[in-house]
Design a protein around this motif. Sequence first.
Motif, PDB file in Angstrom:
ATOM      1  N   UNK A 198       0.802  -1.232   0.000  1.00 21.15           N
ATOM      2  CA  UNK A 198       0.000   0.000   0.000  1.00 21.15           C
ATOM      3  C   UNK A 198       0.830   1.275   0.000  1.00 21.15           C
ATOM      4  N   UNK A 199       2.101   1.214   0.401  1.00 23.11           N
ATOM      5  CA  UNK A 199       2.923   2.415   0.487  1.00 23.11           C
ATOM      6  C   UNK A 199       3.683   2.708  -0.805  1.00 23.11           C
ATOM      7  N   UNK A 200       3.639   1.824  -1.764  1.00 23.33           N
ATOM      8  CA  UNK A 200       4.425   2.006  -2.984  1.00 23.33           C
ATOM      9  C   UNK A 200       3.880   3.173  -3.809  1.00 23.33           C
ATOM     10  N   UNK A 201       4.791   3.986  -4.357  1.00 24.87           N
ATOM     11  CA  UNK A 201       4.410   5.055  -5.293  1.00 24.87           C
ATOM     12  C   UNK A 201       4.381   4.452  -6.701  1.00 24.87           C
ATOM     13  N   UNK A 202       3.210   4.520  -7.350  1.00 23.06           N
ATOM     14  CA  UNK A 202       3.030   3.901  -8.665  1.00 23.06           C
ATOM     15  C   UNK A 202       2.583   4.979  -9.647  1.00 23.06           C
ATOM     16  N   UNK A 203       3.294   5.069 -10.759  1.00 22.54           N
ATOM     17  CA  UNK A 203       2.986   6.047 -11.796  1.00 22.54           C
ATOM     18  C   UNK A 203       2.737   5.309 -13.116  1.00 22.54           C
ATOM     19  N   UNK A 204       1.710   5.739 -13.834  1.00 20.52           N
ATOM     20  CA  UNK A 204       1.454   5.206 -15.174  1.00 20.52           C
ATOM     21  C   UNK A 204       1.538   6.372 -16.154  1.00 20.52           C
ATOM     22  N   UNK A 205       2.515   6.319 -17.056  1.00 22.00           N
ATOM     23  CA  UNK A 205       2.719   7.358 -18.063  1.00 22.00           C
ATOM     24  C   UNK A 205       2.031   6.895 -19.353  1.00 22.00           C
ATOM     25  N   UNK A 206       1.049   7.642 -19.819  1.00 24.86           N
ATOM     26  CA  UNK A 206       0.191   7.163 -20.901  1.00 24.86           C
ATOM     27  C   UNK A 206      -0.034   8.247 -21.949  1.00 24.86           C
ATOM     28  N   UNK A 207      -0.516   7.821 -23.100  1.00 18.72           N
ATOM     29  CA  UNK A 207      -0.966   8.755 -24.134  1.00 18.72           C
ATOM     30  C   UNK A 207      -2.488   8.885 -24.117  1.00 18.72           C
ATOM     31  N   UNK A 208      -3.182   7.771 -24.134  1.00 17.86           N
ATOM     32  CA  UNK A 208      -4.638   7.687 -23.918  1.00 17.86           C
ATOM     33  C   UNK A 208      -4.871   6.408 -23.140  1.00 17.86           C
ATOM     34  N   UNK A 209      -5.596   6.489 -22.039  1.00 20.88           N
ATOM     35  CA  UNK A 209      -5.945   5.279 -21.311  1.00 20.88           C
ATOM     36  C   UNK A 209      -7.144   4.628 -22.004  1.00 20.88           C
ATOM     37  N   UNK A 210      -6.935   3.428 -22.502  1.00 17.84           N
ATOM     38  CA  UNK A 210      -7.962   2.765 -23.296  1.00 17.84           C
ATOM     39  C   UNK A 210      -8.542   1.555 -22.563  1.00 17.84           C
ATOM     40  N   UNK A 211      -9.036   1.819 -21.371  1.00 21.43           N
ATOM     41  CA  UNK A 211      -9.740   0.811 -20.579  1.00 21.43           C
ATOM     42  C   UNK A 211     -11.213   0.881 -20.954  1.00 21.43           C
ATOM     43  N   UNK A 212     -11.512   0.369 -22.136  1.00 18.40           N
ATOM     44  CA  UNK A 212     -12.854   0.510 -22.707  1.00 18.40           C
ATOM     45  C   UNK A 212     -13.834  -0.453 -22.041  1.00 18.40           C
ATOM     46  N   UNK A 213     -15.121  -0.203 -22.277  1.00 28.51           N
ATOM     47  CA  UNK A 213     -16.159  -1.071 -21.745  1.00 28.51           C
ATOM     48  C   UNK A 213     -16.220  -1.044 -20.231  1.00 28.51           C
ATOM     49  N   UNK A 214     -16.492  -2.181 -19.646  1.00 29.08           N
ATOM     50  CA  UNK A 214     -16.639  -2.282 -18.201  1.00 29.08           C
ATOM     51  C   UNK A 214     -15.302  -2.207 -17.475  1.00 29.08           C
ATOM     52  N   UNK A 215     -14.201  -2.239 -18.225  1.00 31.78           N
ATOM     53  CA  UNK A 215     -12.866  -2.119 -17.609  1.00 31.78           C
ATOM     54  C   UNK A 215     -12.614  -0.714 -17.078  1.00 31.78           C
TER      55      UNK A 215
END
Length: 781
Positions: A536-553
């Motif tokens: 739970x303490x970890x720093x997590x970064x996601x570097x993206x252009x477009x997040x494509x979690x389409x639909x129910x995702x």
Amino acid sequence: MDFERLLSSTGPYEGEVLRNENSYCSGVCCTYTQKQVILTKDHYPEVECTVFHNDIRAFGKDFERYYQRAAQLPGTRFIRSYVTIAGEVPDSRNVVLKYATFDDGVKEEEFDLVVLSVGLNPPAAARELAARFGIELNEHGFSAAPGDNPLATCRPGVFVSGAFLGPTDIPESVFSASGAGAQCGALLDHRRGKLARERVYPPEIDVAGDEPRIGVFVCHCGANISSVVNVPETVAYALTLPHVVYAQEQLFSCATNSAQEITELAREKGLNRVVIAACSPRTLEPLFRDTLREAGLNQYYCEMANIREHCSWVHSKQKEEATRKAQDLIRMSVARAAHLEPLPEFDLQVNKAALVVGGGIAGMTCALSIASQGHDVYLLEREKELGGVARRLHTTLEGMDVQDYLRQLISAVYRHPLVHVVHEARILEVDGYVGNFVTTVESEGRRLRIEHGAAVVATGAEEYRPEEYRYGEHDRVVTHLELEERLAAGDELVTGAETLVMIQCVGCRNEDRNYCSRVCCSHAVKNALRLREANPEMSIYILFRDMRTYGLKEDFYREAAEKDIVFIRYEPENKPVVTALEGGGQLRVTVPDPVLGQRLELDADFVSLAAAVVPAAGTEEIAGLFKVGLNPDGFFKEAHVKLRPVEFAADGVYLCGAAQYPKHLQETISHAYGAAGRVLTLLSHETVTASGAVCEVDEESCISCGACITACSYDAIQFVMTPKGRKARVNPVLCKGDGLCNAKCPTKAIELKHFTNEELLSQIEAAVPAAVEAEPAAAAV
């Protein structure tokens, strides 16, 4: 009225008043918006189009190019911003929108028209229908698929398909429908053939020696044709043409009532040839040929003039010229129709076995579905083990245990008596035709000859090996798949990290691979949520252009953001930079932050790359063996991206899984069942019908040069010994009627039936009648 519906006990929330706030992504809105931009600019080139958007969800096959096509149109802007309605201009009644950009801050802008790209909801009667069938719905009101079968429900024997599974596009709707049909067939196999009735056509009338009596039917195609082409004027013109004894217009010629009308009029008016002026024959020619058979005519007396794709769609701004061109096309088709000849078709016995190439989840699922209905299946796998890329996957975003599912699937394959697995298989040769293929395979030092009626290509895809971001140079730079494997193994170096950075779109959405790999964004979110759970303490970064979690995702994307996983957008012209810090342990990722307007430096213990999904090794070789096509990105090309997403143009050869395009696991399973459904449609018949439009050799004129044999892509021509020596002969079963041999033959010894010189030259002469009258000799040449 809407509010009263909410109050009703039979309303969408059973009488409880709730706001409708869909947390999911509808999946189709971005692309249909782009389509409407393209259509708008086609109708009105001077119109300025502005699209306000969040993430562009161009995740489907060829969607990235489609998005680029729309974005590059003159006078078109794509602006990443939420908007509000600021008001209305009193005089013009134009709408004022307020929005914000990183460069200009908050702005107001006036528009003549505002179009809302609305999402998809479950059907209004979904809850009532689900209750009647005794099936469960998910929290969004779509079907809740239990376990590992996306097309199943909680009630055995009840299956679902299309958008009732969740927001989905046309191809997914089509193959999920085929897949649901395949699973119904498995339960009803014992009844196969018991209730079927063979369609009986009237006896064919011999009109070969009769004077041509041609009927012309001009389709409005709704407004697709009639909004450009003057249809009544065109019908009147058709009546002036030689041999035309009847002509009329139809709103939709392909509609059931219109097709029946053509059949009835052919009988009533004594027509012996029919010209349909409508859309492309590629889609509807079989339907119109069938209408002639119903009238007792040979189906090859049907001719189509494409006045939609070849006329109204490409000349929408030139209505008078388009009308004249439509008349030209009809005149040419009428001229050709007068020379059409009746052609016989013949039935071929169908071998009831199937061949599946690829032993991943798609191939195994497809093989089991076919075998469950009583057919032998030969499953070829190039590796020593079954499973493919799924051997490296451990969970799905939704929480499915992939390894447990894989073990059960592999066990079911080995236990099924009709599934014959061939390991370390290499295909040497593929001969034959639909219903009767012969494939030669080398496996573990043996050579096998497999006879089968259908083939399925399920060779999967592979992970791109990155050459960027210090991958391969630094052991703390991994791919998302490698990160998942280390997480599953309980690697404490990973779970104990203080900072982890993920970089999306590595190796795709660029000049080399101009497509989205579809699965990477969801994969990143899945790994990020598992990391958050582990540490739970970890720093997590996601570097993206477009997040494509389409639909129910989309719900999982929201969950990740709520759990303090930081998403930072970057542009392709200003990508992140990864450097190794002194001491060799940590990495520094530098990325511009568009919100802050500054470059951020993130010191990370691990960097995980969303490596592109690329076609599997050997894809080109398989394509050559089965004589099927590839798209520009190297994935297999289906017969029709929307309407035939599991079939190839080559008859009897089918397609499923990531070999067609990257897919999530549930999509792969659905696609595999869809391919099985189409295979079973073929194998359920005792015979298949071969086309009459094939080549034939005049052995008197053949000089045995072999030019035709070299030209033929289907190995349909070979030399045979005759009393007059060695001559070329066409196998009509293998011939696809493409005419290459006809064009190559130096002595004109080969004739392509249904496209004879007489038929084609009559069209050319009808196309330029004035030139023919002025220079008959030149026209004849």
